[in-house]
Design a protein around this motif. Structure first.
Motif, PDB file in Angstrom:
ATOM      1  N   GLU A   1       0.834  -1.203   0.000  1.00  0.00           N
ATOM      2  CA  GLU A   1       0.000   0.000   0.000  1.00  0.00           C
ATOM      3  C   GLU A   1       0.873   1.260   0.000  1.00  0.00           C
ATOM      4  O   GLU A   1       0.588   2.222  -0.727  1.00  0.00           O
ATOM      5  N   LEU A   2       1.914   1.277   0.818  1.00  0.00           N
ATOM      6  CA  LEU A   2       2.781   2.448   0.898  1.00  0.00           C
ATOM      7  C   LEU A   2       3.565   2.653  -0.394  1.00  0.00           C
ATOM      8  O   LEU A   2       3.730   3.785  -0.872  1.00  0.00           O
ATOM      9  N   VAL A   3       4.063   1.558  -0.966  1.00  0.00           N
ATOM     10  CA  VAL A   3       4.800   1.660  -2.235  1.00  0.00           C
ATOM     11  C   VAL A   3       3.904   2.254  -3.312  1.00  0.00           C
ATOM     12  O   VAL A   3       4.308   3.154  -4.056  1.00  0.00           O
ATOM     13  N   GLU A   4       2.666   1.766  -3.397  1.00  0.00           N
ATOM     14  CA  GLU A   4       1.743   2.240  -4.423  1.00  0.00           C
ATOM     15  C   GLU A   4       1.378   3.706  -4.223  1.00  0.00           C
ATOM     16  O   GLU A   4       1.269   4.466  -5.193  1.00  0.00           O
ATOM     17  N   ILE A   5       1.180   4.122  -2.987  1.00  0.00           N
ATOM     18  CA  ILE A   5       0.864   5.526  -2.726  1.00  0.00           C
ATOM     19  C   ILE A   5       2.019   6.420  -3.169  1.00  0.00           C
ATOM     20  O   ILE A   5       1.818   7.461  -3.815  1.00  0.00           O
ATOM     21  N   ILE A   6       3.243   6.024  -2.853  1.00  0.00           N
ATOM     22  CA  ILE A   6       4.406   6.827  -3.246  1.00  0.00           C
ATOM     23  C   ILE A   6       4.508   6.928  -4.759  1.00  0.00           C
ATOM     24  O   ILE A   6       4.763   8.010  -5.314  1.00  0.00           O
ATOM     25  N   LEU A   7       4.297   5.820  -5.459  1.00  0.00           N
ATOM     26  CA  LEU A   7       4.338   5.857  -6.923  1.00  0.00           C
ATOM     27  C   LEU A   7       3.216   6.720  -7.486  1.00  0.00           C
ATOM     28  O   LEU A   7       3.404   7.422  -8.497  1.00  0.00           O
ATOM     29  N   ASP A   8       2.044   6.692  -6.860  1.00  0.00           N
ATOM     30  CA  ASP A   8       0.947   7.560  -7.299  1.00  0.00           C
ATOM     31  C   ASP A   8       1.293   9.031  -7.101  1.00  0.00           C
ATOM     32  O   ASP A   8       0.999   9.878  -7.952  1.00  0.00           O
ATOM     33  N   ARG A   9       1.894   9.351  -5.958  1.00  0.00           N
ATOM     34  CA  ARG A   9       2.269  10.750  -5.707  1.00  0.00           C
ATOM     35  C   ARG A   9       3.329  11.200  -6.728  1.00  0.00           C
ATOM     36  O   ARG A   9       3.312  12.338  -7.198  1.00  0.00           O
ATOM     37  N   PHE A  10       4.237  10.290  -7.055  1.00  0.00           N
ATOM     38  CA  PHE A  10       5.254  10.608  -8.069  1.00  0.00           C
ATOM     39  C   PHE A  10       4.602  10.852  -9.425  1.00  0.00           C
ATOM     40  O   PHE A  10       4.944  11.811 -10.122  1.00  0.00           O
ATOM     41  N   ALA A  11       3.645   9.996  -9.795  1.00  0.00           N
ATOM     42  CA  ALA A  11       2.962  10.161 -11.081  1.00  0.00           C
ATOM     43  C   ALA A  11       2.232  11.501 -11.147  1.00  0.00           C
ATOM     44  O   ALA A  11       2.235  12.171 -12.184  1.00  0.00           O
ATOM     45  N   ALA A  12       1.607  11.900 -10.044  1.00  0.00           N
ATOM     46  CA  ALA A  12       0.935  13.193 -10.017  1.00  0.00           C
ATOM     47  C   ALA A  12       1.941  14.336 -10.159  1.00  0.00           C
ATOM     48  O   ALA A  12       1.678  15.340 -10.836  1.00  0.00           O
ATOM     49  N   GLY A  13       3.109  14.180  -9.541  1.00  0.00           N
ATOM     50  CA  GLY A  13       4.157  15.190  -9.687  1.00  0.00           C
ATOM     51  C   GLY A  13       4.677  15.276 -11.107  1.00  0.00           C
ATOM     52  O   GLY A  13       4.972  16.366 -11.610  1.00  0.00           O
ATOM     53  N   LEU A  14       4.791  14.136 -11.780  1.00  0.00           N
ATOM     54  CA  LEU A  14       5.209  14.132 -13.178  1.00  0.00           C
ATOM     55  C   LEU A  14       4.256  14.950 -14.031  1.00  0.00           C
ATOM     56  O   LEU A  14       4.676  15.693 -14.929  1.00  0.00           O
ATOM     57  N   ALA A  15       2.971  14.812 -13.768  1.00  0.00           N
ATOM     58  CA  ALA A  15       1.976  15.574 -14.531  1.00  0.00           C
ATOM     59  C   ALA A  15       2.186  17.073 -14.348  1.00  0.00           C
ATOM     60  O   ALA A  15       1.986  17.863 -15.283  1.00  0.00           O
ATOM     61  N   GLU A  16       2.604  17.470 -13.141  1.00  0.00           N
ATOM     62  CA  GLU A  16       2.888  18.900 -12.887  1.00  0.00           C
ATOM     63  C   GLU A  16       4.085  19.389 -13.685  1.00  0.00           C
ATOM     64  O   GLU A  16       4.188  20.571 -14.012  1.00  0.00           O
ATOM     65  N   LEU A  17       5.004  18.491 -13.999  1.00  0.00           N
ATOM     66  CA  LEU A  17       6.237  18.879 -14.686  1.00  0.00           C
ATOM     67  C   LEU A  17       6.137  18.801 -16.216  1.00  0.00           C
ATOM     68  O   LEU A  17       7.062  19.220 -16.902  1.00  0.00           O
ATOM     69  N   THR A  18       5.037  18.269 -16.749  1.00  0.00           N
ATOM     70  CA  THR A  18       4.943  18.126 -18.200  1.00  0.00           C
ATOM     71  C   THR A  18       4.802  19.494 -18.862  1.00  0.00           C
ATOM     72  O   THR A  18       4.209  20.416 -18.311  1.00  0.00           O
ATOM     73  N   PRO A  19       5.344  19.662 -20.061  1.00  0.00           N
ATOM     74  CA  PRO A  19       5.207  20.935 -20.773  1.00  0.00           C
ATOM     75  C   PRO A  19       3.760  21.364 -20.943  1.00  0.00           C
ATOM     76  O   PRO A  19       3.445  22.547 -20.843  1.00  0.00           O
ATOM     77  N   THR A  20       2.854  20.409 -21.163  1.00  0.00           N
ATOM     78  CA  THR A  20       1.455  20.766 -21.338  1.00  0.00           C
ATOM     79  C   THR A  20       0.859  21.319 -20.060  1.00  0.00           C
ATOM     80  O   THR A  20       0.041  22.236 -20.083  1.00  0.00           O
ATOM     81  N   ALA A  21       1.296  20.761 -18.923  1.00  0.00           N
ATOM     82  CA  ALA A  21       0.786  21.274 -17.657  1.00  0.00           C
ATOM     83  C   ALA A  21       1.269  22.702 -17.419  1.00  0.00           C
ATOM     84  O   ALA A  21       0.526  23.568 -16.967  1.00  0.00           O
ATOM     85  N   HIS A  22       2.536  22.976 -17.764  1.00  0.00           N
ATOM     86  CA  HIS A  22       3.058  24.319 -17.617  1.00  0.00           C
ATOM     87  C   HIS A  22       2.355  25.286 -18.565  1.00  0.00           C
ATOM     88  O   HIS A  22       2.084  26.428 -18.222  1.00  0.00           O
ATOM     89  N   ALA A  23       2.062  24.827 -19.786  1.00  0.00           N
ATOM     90  CA  ALA A  23       1.425  25.697 -20.769  1.00  0.00           C
ATOM     91  C   ALA A  23       0.008  26.067 -20.356  1.00  0.00           C
ATOM     92  O   ALA A  23      -0.496  27.139 -20.693  1.00  0.00           O
ATOM     93  N   ALA A  24      -0.621  25.188 -19.577  1.00  0.00           N
ATOM     94  CA  ALA A  24      -1.993  25.435 -19.158  1.00  0.00           C
ATOM     95  C   ALA A  24      -2.091  26.427 -18.005  1.00  0.00           C
ATOM     96  O   ALA A  24      -3.169  26.906 -17.693  1.00  0.00           O
ATOM     97  N   ARG A  25      -0.969  26.726 -17.381  1.00  0.00           N
ATOM     98  CA  ARG A  25      -0.995  27.612 -16.213  1.00  0.00           C
ATOM     99  C   ARG A  25      -1.094  29.077 -16.660  1.00  0.00           C
ATOM    100  O   ARG A  25      -0.605  29.464 -17.672  1.00  0.00           O
TER     101      ARG A  25
END
Length: 267
Positions: free
Chosen positions: A243-267
């Motif tokens: 459960e803890l491993v999966e939560i950490i990977l999910d938080r990382f995936a959400a952070g990746l979305a914040e770093l994508t060029p498309t996410a930055h362009a939408a801001r």
């Protein structure tokens, strides 16, 4: 399979996605002087490293600390290759002072793309893990008084996170669960234990909402309860809960979305 054979929540297995080239997952713990706590957190991060490598999610997984241990967050970020992006994942159960102040300060004005993910909780997978800890401790859910015991924080957002977790456990068990704290917030754990003594017909149980053994877990064990559940990373364990491993990977995936060029362009 999880520690108790549970499948992870739907959506917890992130698939391929656009991300900045060469991205590090920097897992940041609070830090502890307890050798067993240090071992268990390092073991958790190694399992995250193995899982991330199998899924091609992260180029590098590192462990840093906001307090007590080294390397600290600035040193951990400085050790990354030039230009490597970083998702800082707090190995903290709520978003308190360390997330809202310390990590924001440590990731400001970097010469690399970086973002801070959410804390590990609240999360329903933690609820299931806590229920497993109650089962391991032989708690009688029909008679025993349950107190959700957290470290506490001067940051009100962290207290709200803990109250949300206590409410989720209460809803899952369909019985009252009192939140209490070892520092800053009220009621204190000792006060909650004393009040429970006046009403319960069973035992007083402290639900440990702590990541690993250490100073705070010892405080819970000396707080006068009849039962104290083990921390989420239990003493002497050889494998961290999935459960803890999966939560950490999910938080990382959400952070990746914040770093994508498309996410930055939408801001």
């Amino acid at each position: 399979m999880s520690e108790r054979g549970l499948a992870p929540e739907r959506g917890s297995m992130p698939g391929p996605q656009r991300r900045p080239p060469r991205t590090a997952l920097l897992a940041v713990s609070h830090g502890t002087s307890n050798p067993e706590g240090q071992r268990l957190v390092a073991q958790l991060v190694q399992q995250v490293r193995d899982a991330a490598a199998k899924r091609g999610l992260a180029d590098l997984v590192r462990l840093g600390h906001v307090d007590v241990q080294q390397p600290d967050v600035p040193a951990s970020l400085a050790a990354l290759s030039e230009g490597m992006a970083a998702v800082v994942v707090p190995l903290l159960l709520s978003a308190g002072f360390h997330v809202n102040v310390d990590l924001k300060r440590d990731t400001a004005e970097l010469n690399r793309p970086a973002t801070i993910s959410g804390a590990l909780g609240p999360d329903d997978r933690l609820v299931e893990l806590i229920i497993h800890r109650l089962e391991q401790a032989g708690v009688d859910l029909g008679r025993d008084e349950l107190i959700f015991a957290a470290a506490g924080s001067s940051d009100s957002s962290a207290v709200r996170d803990c109250q949300e977790m206590a409410a989720r456990i209460q809803a899952r068990l369909d019985r009252p669960v009192q939140d209490a704290y070892l520092s800053f917030a009220k009621p204190s754990v000792k006060t909650a234990v004393a009040q429970a003594r006046t009403t319960t017909q069973g035992r007083v149980v402290l639900i440990s909402y702590l990541l690993a053994p250490g100073y705070f877990q010892k405080l819970l064990e000396r707080a006068g309860a009849d039962v104290v559940t083990r921390s989420l990373l239990p003493q002497d364990s050889t494998q961290a809960p999935t459960e803890l491993v999966e939560i950490i990977l999910d938080r990382f995936a959400a952070g990746l979305a914040e770093l994508t060029p498309t996410a930055h362009a939408a801001r």
